[in-house]
Design a protein around this motif. Structure first.
Motif, short mmCIF file in Angstrom:
data_model
loop_
_atom_site.label_atom_id
_atom_site.label_comp_id
_atom_site.label_asym_id
_atom_site.label_seq_id
_atom_site.Cartn_x
_atom_site.Cartn_y
_atom_site.Cartn_z
N PRO A 34 0.82 -1.21 0.00
CA PRO A 34 0.00 0.00 0.00
C PRO A 34 0.86 1.27 0.00
O PRO A 34 2.03 1.24 0.33
N SER A 35 0.22 2.39 -0.35
CA SER A 35 0.89 3.69 -0.42
C SER A 35 0.21 4.67 0.52
O SER A 35 -0.96 4.53 0.85
N ALA A 36 0.94 5.70 0.92
CA ALA A 36 0.39 6.68 1.85
C ALA A 36 1.07 8.03 1.67
O ALA A 36 2.23 8.11 1.24
N GLU A 37 0.32 9.07 1.96
CA GLU A 37 0.88 10.41 2.11
C GLU A 37 1.22 10.61 3.58
O GLU A 37 0.46 10.20 4.47
N VAL A 38 2.37 11.22 3.84
CA VAL A 38 2.83 11.41 5.21
C VAL A 38 2.55 12.83 5.64
O VAL A 38 2.97 13.78 4.97
N ASP A 39 1.86 12.98 6.74
CA ASP A 39 1.63 14.29 7.36
C ASP A 39 2.30 14.31 8.72
O ASP A 39 2.39 13.29 9.41
N MET A 40 2.78 15.48 9.09
CA MET A 40 3.29 15.64 10.45
C MET A 40 2.52 16.76 11.14
O MET A 40 1.98 17.67 10.50
N GLU A 41 2.47 16.69 12.44
CA GLU A 41 1.81 17.72 13.21
C GLU A 41 2.53 19.05 13.01
O GLU A 41 3.77 19.09 12.94
N CYS A 42 1.78 20.13 12.87
CA CYS A 42 2.39 21.44 12.66
C CYS A 42 3.35 21.76 13.80
O CYS A 42 2.97 21.75 14.97
N PHE A 43 4.60 22.04 13.44
CA PHE A 43 5.60 22.29 14.47
C PHE A 43 5.51 23.71 15.04
O PHE A 43 6.21 24.03 16.00
N VAL A 44 4.63 24.55 14.46
CA VAL A 44 4.45 25.91 14.98
C VAL A 44 3.32 25.95 16.00
O VAL A 44 3.50 26.34 17.16
N CYS A 45 2.12 25.55 15.56
CA CYS A 45 0.95 25.64 16.46
C CYS A 45 0.65 24.32 17.15
O CYS A 45 -0.12 24.29 18.11
N ARG A 46 1.22 23.20 16.65
CA ARG A 46 0.98 21.86 17.20
C ARG A 46 -0.52 21.58 17.33
O ARG A 46 -0.99 20.98 18.30
N GLY A 47 -1.27 22.03 16.34
CA GLY A 47 -2.70 21.75 16.28
C GLY A 47 -3.58 22.69 17.07
O GLY A 47 -4.81 22.60 17.02
N ALA A 48 -2.98 23.66 17.77
CA ALA A 48 -3.78 24.55 18.61
C ALA A 48 -4.61 25.54 17.81
O ALA A 48 -5.55 26.13 18.34
N SER A 49 -4.28 25.73 16.51
CA SER A 49 -5.02 26.71 15.70
C SER A 49 -6.25 26.11 15.03
O SER A 49 -7.05 26.86 14.44
N VAL A 50 -6.43 24.82 15.10
CA VAL A 50 -7.56 24.18 14.44
C VAL A 50 -8.87 24.64 15.11
O VAL A 50 -9.03 24.54 16.33
N ARG A 86 -9.82 27.60 15.54
CA ARG A 86 -9.61 28.83 16.31
C ARG A 86 -9.31 29.98 15.35
O ARG A 86 -8.16 30.31 15.10
N PRO A 87 -10.33 30.61 14.77
CA PRO A 87 -10.08 31.72 13.84
C PRO A 87 -9.37 32.89 14.49
O PRO A 87 -8.77 33.71 13.80
N ASP A 88 -9.44 32.98 15.82
CA ASP A 88 -8.75 34.06 16.52
C ASP A 88 -7.25 33.79 16.68
O ASP A 88 -6.49 34.69 17.03
N ARG A 89 -6.84 32.54 16.38
CA ARG A 89 -5.42 32.18 16.49
C ARG A 89 -4.99 31.42 15.23
O ARG A 89 -4.66 30.25 15.28
N PRO A 90 -5.01 32.07 14.08
CA PRO A 90 -4.65 31.37 12.83
C PRO A 90 -3.15 31.03 12.79
O PRO A 90 -2.33 31.72 13.39
N CYS A 91 -2.84 29.99 12.03
CA CYS A 91 -1.44 29.58 11.84
C CYS A 91 -1.13 29.61 10.35
O CYS A 91 -1.78 28.91 9.56
N ARG A 92 -0.15 30.41 9.94
CA ARG A 92 0.20 30.53 8.53
C ARG A 92 0.93 29.29 8.03
O ARG A 92 0.89 28.97 6.85
N THR A 93 1.61 28.58 8.91
CA THR A 93 2.41 27.44 8.48
C THR A 93 1.54 26.29 7.99
O THR A 93 1.78 25.71 6.92
N CYS A 94 0.51 25.95 8.75
CA CYS A 94 -0.34 24.82 8.38
C CYS A 94 -1.70 25.25 7.87
O CYS A 94 -2.55 24.40 7.56
N GLY A 95 -1.96 26.56 7.77
CA GLY A 95 -3.28 27.04 7.35
C GLY A 95 -4.36 26.69 8.35
O GLY A 95 -5.51 26.48 7.97
N SER A 96 -3.98 26.58 9.62
CA SER A 96 -4.90 26.24 10.71
C SER A 96 -5.53 24.85 10.54
O SER A 96 -6.60 24.58 11.07
N GLU A 97 -4.85 23.98 9.82
CA GLU A 97 -5.32 22.60 9.69
C GLU A 97 -4.68 21.68 10.72
O GLU A 97 -5.14 20.56 10.94
N GLY A 98 -3.58 22.10 11.31
CA GLY A 98 -2.92 21.30 12.33
C GLY A 98 -1.94 20.28 11.80
O GLY A 98 -1.17 19.69 12.57
#
Length: 375
Positions: free
Chosen positions: A280-296, A298-310
């Motif tokens: 099987p094949s897979a795409e690899v994602d890593m947790e955002c190293f800037v917000c570490r998912g805290a911006s998901v 949270r429109p008041d705390r956007p993250c430019r690195t991951c686009g607030s996706e975490g």
């Protein structure tokens, strides 16, 4: 024994005559005053105050005088020599001050003018980041493998389970290398490699099993240059072929890489995907190293690195397709393996905040210098 000549007249010794001493003194003072440089003053000192100067020679004559005449002659000659010495000292101070003022004017440097030296260069951050990525896997026991950038179609496509009718082999994605003897470039059988995966096949054909290699290198595709894409980009390919390898081993290697490259404690995830050379094949994602998912959420705390996706996508991976192993002469009943591919430019942009692909590829030394002279 005769008695001393008490009637000796010192005036009869010409160098000691008052007029002669005065004349020698006046000539010396005039020469000192006329000296326009330190070199000329040195010449005047040697001529009028040196060991062979007139007053120095006259001073030697004093010893030949009777005691009654020595005091007056010594006073007269000593006074003249003292005046010359003082005049020399005063004139030297004046000339040294003039020299220092002249040096400040003539040798002044305008630090506001452009300098004529070439600025010191710097290694390109793509090179240093790719080497750092490879070093992480070398520390796990991998070795670095290389392959040609002008590659045979068999290595670039056929060996990787991409048949002739696969979309990736069309002119829209691949640069075919022209052959003067071929009617058209596609019949030359040579391409600019579209990924570093051909190194997998070359490593399996050229090494004894088990094989653990990473292959950093430059790749080519028919993409337009924009802020996030380039027709020339870099990948780090990794492959492990051994007995009993599976997805768990792949996940462990990816987790170790992410922790070392971006920071400890970051989670990773695999999303199902498709690549012809892995199953099987897979795409690899890593947790955002800037917000570490805290911006998901949270429109008041956007993250430019991951686009607030975490999560941030870093590459693709999977278990090597048995067809690929068999094409390279590997016994699939005994051996299995996995492979991954990570973009070097993407890693650079994430790790160092580079925003535009143009900055990375245009070769501006000001961009490269900001990363220092890492060796």
């Amino acid at each position: 024994m005769s008695a001393p000549n008490t009637s000796f007249d010192p005036v009869e010794v010409t160098p000691l005559h008052a007029d002669e001493v005065a004349r020698a003194r006046d000539e010396a003072l005039a020469a000192i005053a006329a000296a326009g440089s330190l070199d000329e003053l040195k010449a005047a000192r040697l001529a009028h105050a040196g060991d062979r100067s007139p007053l120095a020679l006259a001073n030697r004559e004093i010893g030949a005088l009777p005691p009654a005449a020595r005091a007056e002659a010594g006073k007269r000659v000593g006074g003249a020599r003292r005046e010359i010495s003082e005049a020399l000292k005063a004139r030297q101070e004046v000339l040294e001050a003039e020299r220092d003022e002249r040096v400040l004017v003539e040798e002044a440097v305008d630090v506001t003018l452009p300098y004529d030296r070439r600025p010191r260069g710097a290694r390109h951050p793509i090179t240093t980041v790719a080497e750092r990525m490879a070093d992480i896997f070398v520390a796990m026991g991998f070795e670095v493998a290389e392959g040609p950038e002008v590659e045979a179609e068999w290595f670039n496509f056929d060996a990787l389970n991409m048949p002739p009718d696969h979309p990736a082999r069309s002119m829209q994605d691949t640069f075919f290398v022209a052959d003067p003897s071929a009617p058209e470039p596609r019949e030359s059988g040579l391409v600019l490699r579209t990924h570093t995966s051909p190194v997998q096949a070359r490593a399996l054909l050229g090494r004894e099993l088990p094989v653990y290699v990473v292959a950093p290198g430059r790749t080519f595709r028919s993409d337009e240059l924009d802020a996030t894409h380039s027709p020339v980009f870099h990948q780090l390919e990794g492959m492990a072929v051994d007995r009993g390898l599976g997805l768990a081993d792949l996940r462990g290697a990816i987790d170790a890489f992410v922790s070392e490259m971006f920071g400890s404690g970051l989670r990773t995830r695999f999303r199902p995907s498709y690549f012809p050379f892995t199953e099987p094949s897979a795409e690899v994602d890593m947790e955002c190293f800037v917000c570490r998912g805290a911006s998901v959420g949270r429109p008041d705390r956007p993250c430019r690195t991951c686009g607030s996706e975490g999560w941030i996508e870093i590459g693709g991976c999977g278990v090597i397709n048995p067809r690929v192993l068999r094409a390279c002469g590997v016994d699939t009943d005994t051996y299995s393996g996995w492979a991954f591919g990570i973009g070097v430019e993407r890693t650079l942009m994430f790790a160092h905040g580079a925003q535009d692909m143009h900055d990375i590829v245009e070769g501006d030394v000001r961009f490269a210098s900001a990363f220092g002279m890492e060796i």
